[in-house]
Design a protein around this motif. Sequence first.
Motif, PDB file in Angstrom:
ATOM      1  N   UNK A  75       0.824  -1.220   0.000  1.00  0.00           N
ATOM      2  CA  UNK A  75       0.000   0.000   0.000  1.00  0.00           C
ATOM      3  C   UNK A  75       0.855   1.266   0.000  1.00  0.00           C
ATOM      4  N   UNK A  76       0.283   2.339  -0.531  1.00  0.00           N
ATOM      5  CA  UNK A  76       0.922   3.646  -0.435  1.00  0.00           C
ATOM      6  C   UNK A  76       0.866   4.088   1.013  1.00  0.00           C
ATOM      7  N   UNK A  77       1.873   4.792   1.474  1.00  0.00           N
ATOM      8  CA  UNK A  77       1.877   5.269   2.856  1.00  0.00           C
ATOM      9  C   UNK A  77       1.884   6.785   2.869  1.00  0.00           C
ATOM     10  N   UNK A  78       1.267   7.346   3.881  1.00  0.00           N
ATOM     11  CA  UNK A  78       1.242   8.797   3.994  1.00  0.00           C
ATOM     12  C   UNK A  78       1.051   9.213   5.435  1.00  0.00           C
ATOM     13  N   UNK A  79       1.316  10.494   5.687  1.00  0.00           N
ATOM     14  CA  UNK A  79       1.013  11.077   6.989  1.00  0.00           C
ATOM     15  C   UNK A  79       0.048  12.225   6.780  1.00  0.00           C
ATOM     16  N   UNK A  80      -0.670  12.564   7.813  1.00  0.00           N
ATOM     17  CA  UNK A  80      -1.610  13.676   7.802  1.00  0.00           C
ATOM     18  C   UNK A  80      -1.159  14.672   8.852  1.00  0.00           C
ATOM     19  N   UNK A  89      11.913   8.761   8.456  1.00  0.00           N
ATOM     20  CA  UNK A  89      11.077   7.828   7.709  1.00  0.00           C
ATOM     21  C   UNK A  89      10.696   8.415   6.354  1.00  0.00           C
ATOM     22  N   UNK A  90      10.170   7.563   5.489  1.00  0.00           N
ATOM     23  CA  UNK A  90       9.742   7.988   4.174  1.00  0.00           C
ATOM     24  C   UNK A  90       8.290   7.586   3.972  1.00  0.00           C
ATOM     25  N   UNK A  91       7.528   8.465   3.369  1.00  0.00           N
ATOM     26  CA  UNK A  91       6.139   8.174   3.007  1.00  0.00           C
ATOM     27  C   UNK A  91       5.943   8.530   1.540  1.00  0.00           C
ATOM     28  N   UNK A  92       4.870   8.033   0.948  1.00  0.00           N
ATOM     29  CA  UNK A  92       4.606   8.289  -0.467  1.00  0.00           C
ATOM     30  C   UNK A  92       4.018   9.673  -0.715  1.00  0.00           C
ATOM     31  N   UNK A  93       3.237  10.175   0.226  1.00  0.00           N
ATOM     32  CA  UNK A  93       2.683  11.521   0.097  1.00  0.00           C
ATOM     33  C   UNK A  93       2.251  12.057   1.453  1.00  0.00           C
ATOM     34  N   UNK A  94       1.966  13.347   1.487  1.00  0.00           N
ATOM     35  CA  UNK A  94       1.531  14.027   2.715  1.00  0.00           C
ATOM     36  C   UNK A  94       0.174  14.661   2.461  1.00  0.00           C
ATOM     37  N   UNK A  95      -0.660  14.704   3.465  1.00  0.00           N
ATOM     38  CA  UNK A  95      -1.902  15.477   3.419  1.00  0.00           C
ATOM     39  C   UNK A  95      -1.791  16.508   4.532  1.00  0.00           C
ATOM     40  N   UNK A  96      -2.013  17.766   4.174  1.00  0.00           N
ATOM     41  CA  UNK A  96      -1.836  18.852   5.141  1.00  0.00           C
ATOM     42  C   UNK A  96      -3.141  19.620   5.303  1.00  0.00           C
ATOM     43  N   UNK A  97      -3.475  19.928   6.529  1.00  0.00           N
ATOM     44  CA  UNK A  97      -4.654  20.726   6.854  1.00  0.00           C
ATOM     45  C   UNK A  97      -4.600  22.051   6.097  1.00  0.00           C
TER      46      UNK A  97
END
Length: 92
Positions: A2-7, A47-55
């Motif tokens: 799965x793609x990983x991301x942080x919010x 760490x590395x993630x595929x994308x970020x979602x920002x408020x």
Amino acid sequence: MPLSFILIDENETSCAQLVKLATESTQIELIHVFTSIKEATKFLHEATVDFLIIDPNLSNQLGFSFIEKYQAKQPIIIPVSYTHLRAHETRH
């Protein structure tokens, strides 16, 4: 895999709740919800993630600096409301 991301959502608004619900049944893994830019920055150094979602309400200078620094490394998604989109459309 799965793609990983942080919010990053300083107020843990409904945006965070919506993202959590949307990712429960997909091939996208929410790694963590951060409530501060400093915490997210520390995490991204390790760490590395595929994308970020920002408020989208993260409009202070620290938020803009964060976006400028990380947008070259991974895609950044900034959700906006339909009303916001329509406002841009009517200006052009």
